[in-house]
Enzyme design. Structure first.
Site, PDB file in Angstrom:
ATOM      1  N   THR A 274       0.698  -1.235  -0.140  1.00  0.00           N
ATOM      2  CA  THR A 274      -0.120   0.004   0.053  1.00  0.00           C
ATOM      3  C   THR A 274       0.945   1.228   0.122  1.00  0.00           C
ATOM      4  O   THR A 274       1.867   1.245   0.573  1.00  0.00           O
ATOM      5  CB  THR A 274      -1.005  -0.036   1.132  1.00  0.00           C
ATOM      6  N   GLY A 275       0.323   2.229  -0.667  1.00  0.00           N
ATOM      7  CA  GLY A 275       0.996   3.600  -0.721  1.00  0.00           C
ATOM      8  C   GLY A 275       2.310   3.519  -1.317  1.00  0.00           C
ATOM      9  O   GLY A 275       3.364   3.965  -1.045  1.00  0.00           O
TER      10      GLY A 275
ATOM     11  N   SER B 106       7.296   3.587  12.572  1.00  0.00           N
ATOM     12  CA  SER B 106       8.157   4.582  12.945  1.00  0.00           C
ATOM     13  C   SER B 106       8.843   4.211  14.510  1.00  0.00           C
ATOM     14  O   SER B 106       8.001   3.647  15.249  1.00  0.00           O
ATOM     15  CB  SER B 106       7.680   5.862  13.004  1.00  0.00           C
TER      16      SER B 106
ATOM     17  N   TYR C  87       0.940  11.157  16.204  1.00  0.00           N
ATOM     18  CA  TYR C  87       1.832  10.354  15.042  1.00  0.00           C
ATOM     19  C   TYR C  87       2.561   9.015  15.998  1.00  0.00           C
ATOM     20  O   TYR C  87       2.716   8.157  15.459  1.00  0.00           O
ATOM     21  CB  TYR C  87       2.857  11.109  14.511  1.00  0.00           C
TER      22      TYR C  87
ATOM     23  N   SER D  48       4.891   5.894  -4.776  1.00  0.00           N
ATOM     24  CA  SER D  48       6.243   6.919  -4.255  1.00  0.00           C
ATOM     25  C   SER D  48       6.909   6.568  -3.132  1.00  0.00           C
ATOM     26  O   SER D  48       6.515   5.600  -2.411  1.00  0.00           O
ATOM     27  CB  SER D  48       5.777   8.322  -4.293  1.00  0.00           C
ATOM     28  N   GLY D  49       8.072   7.121  -3.040  1.00  0.00           N
ATOM     29  CA  GLY D  49       8.973   6.979  -1.802  1.00  0.00           C
ATOM     30  C   GLY D  49       9.467   5.534  -1.332  1.00  0.00           C
ATOM     31  O   GLY D  49       9.711   4.624  -2.258  1.00  0.00           O
TER      32      GLY D  49
ATOM     33  N   GLY E 162       7.394   3.255  -0.075  1.00  0.00           N
ATOM     34  CA  GLY E 162       6.371   2.272  -0.585  1.00  0.00           C
ATOM     35  C   GLY E 162       6.964   1.454  -2.108  1.00  0.00           C
ATOM     36  O   GLY E 162       6.943   0.594  -2.688  1.00  0.00           O
TER      37      GLY E 162
END
Length: 268
Positions: free
Chosen positions: A13-14, A143, A156, A17-18, A20
Site C-alpha cells: 500500500t502507498g 516508526s 503520530y 512513490s517514496g 513504498g
C-alpha cells in the site's frame, strides 16, 4: 541471496512513490508479482511500468483506503488474478510541525484512521484467505517513535505504537496458521524530497552547504542513532523483503527496528 519469493503476490500500500515504491521494486526484483497501490492512477502506473521494464511483474490497484468502498476496490484489483500472499501496510502520514497545542481530538482521529485503520481494512479483506491457504505474511511499516515518542506530533507516535500492538495481536490471532505478522520501526530515511528540504534546513542552521556536510550534524540533532546517518530506502525495503520471505517463518509478533540503533527522541 535468493529469498524464495518467486511466484508470490505482494500488495504494497502507498507504493506510488517514496518508500513504498522502493519496497515494490525490491520485492519485484526478488521475483514476486507486485501490486502497486495508490490514489493517483498515473503515478501508480508509472511505478508499475518501471518495474516491468526492469523485468519484474507488476499490476496496479487504485483506491482510497480511508473508506470501506476504497478498500473493497483495492482488494478486488489486487486479487483479480489470484490471492495476495504478502500484505505490506505502508500507507501512513506524519506531521512533524504539529505539537500538543496544535492538535484537537479530531486531528488524532484523522491520523489514526490513516495510520492504523487503513491496515485493518485490508487485513479484514485479505488475511482470511491467507489463513485458509496456510501461508501468508502481514507487515506493518511504522516508526521508531512508536516506542520512543517526542513532544512533537504525539498523535503520530501514538498511532505507530498502535501499529506495533496491532502486529503483535494479529500474530497471536494467527498462531499455528502459517501466516506471520510483524512490524518494522523505521528511523529517519532519505527520500529525494526529504533530502532537498533537510539540506535547506541544514544550511539555515549553519550545519554546512552540501548534503554530505549536513547529514552527520542533522542526524545528531534530529535522528540520533548509532550509525550516524539517515537510512536509505533500499535498506528498509531489504528488511521488508526478508520478513516477507519463507526464511522468516519463525519470526512473528515482532517489531524489527531498522533505524540505525536510534537511541533517543529529540525533545522538540
Amino acid at each position: 541471496m535468493e529469498l524464495g519469493l518467486a511466484g508470490r503476490k505482494v500488495l504494497v500500500t502507498g507504493s506510488s512513490s517514496g518508500l513504498g515504491a522502493e519496497v515494490a521494486r525490491v520485492l519485484a526484483a526478488e521475483g514476486a508479482a507486485v501490486v502497486v497501490h495508490g490514489r493517483d492512477q498515473e503515478r501508480a502506473e508509472q511505478v508499475a511500468k518501471e518495474i516491468v521494464a526492469d523485468g519484474g511483474k507488476a499490476s496496479v490497484a487504485i483506491g482510497d483506503l480511508g473508506t470501506e468502498e476504497g478498500a473493497d476496490e483495492v482488494a478486488r484489483a489486487a486479487t483479480v488474478d489470484g490471492p495476495v500472499d504478502v500484505l505490506v501496510n505502508n500507507v501512513g502520514v506524519f506531521e512533524p510541525a504539529k505539537g500538543w497545542a496544535d492538535l484537537k481530538a479530531a486531528d488524532w482521529a484523522r491520523l489514526y484512521d490513516v495510520n492504523v485503520l487503513t491496515s485493518v481494512r485490508l487485513i479484514e479483506r485479505l488475511v482470511p484467505a491467507m489463513r485458509e491457504r496456510g501461508w501468508g505474511r502481514v507487515i506493518q511499516i511504522g516508526s521508531v517513535i512508536g516506542s520512543l515518542p517526542s513532544a512533537r506530533q504525539p498523535h503520530y507516535g501514538a498511532s505507530n505504537a498502535a501499529r506495533e500492538n496491532l502486529a503483535a495481536s494479529l500474530a497471536r490471532e494467527l498462531s499455528g496458521t502459517g501466516v506471520t505478522s510483524n512490524a518494522i520501526a523505521v528511523g529517519g530515511i532519505v527520500t529525494p524530497a526529504a533530502e532537498e528540504s533537510l539540506t535547506a534546513l541544514g544550511r539555515k542552521q549553519g550545519w554546512g552547504q552540501t548534503w554530505e556536510e549536513i547529514e552527520p550534524t542533522l542526524t545528531r540533532e534530529l535522528a540520533p542513532n548509532n550509525i550516524g546517518r539517515l537510512g536509505r530506502l533500499h535498506e528498509i525495503a531489504s528488511a521488508v523483503a526478508y520478513l516477507a520471505s519463507p526464511g522468516a517463518a519463525y519470526i512473528t509478533g515482532t517489531t524489527l527496528h531498522v533505524n540505525g540503533g536510534w537511541y533517543d527522541a529529540p525533545a522538540a
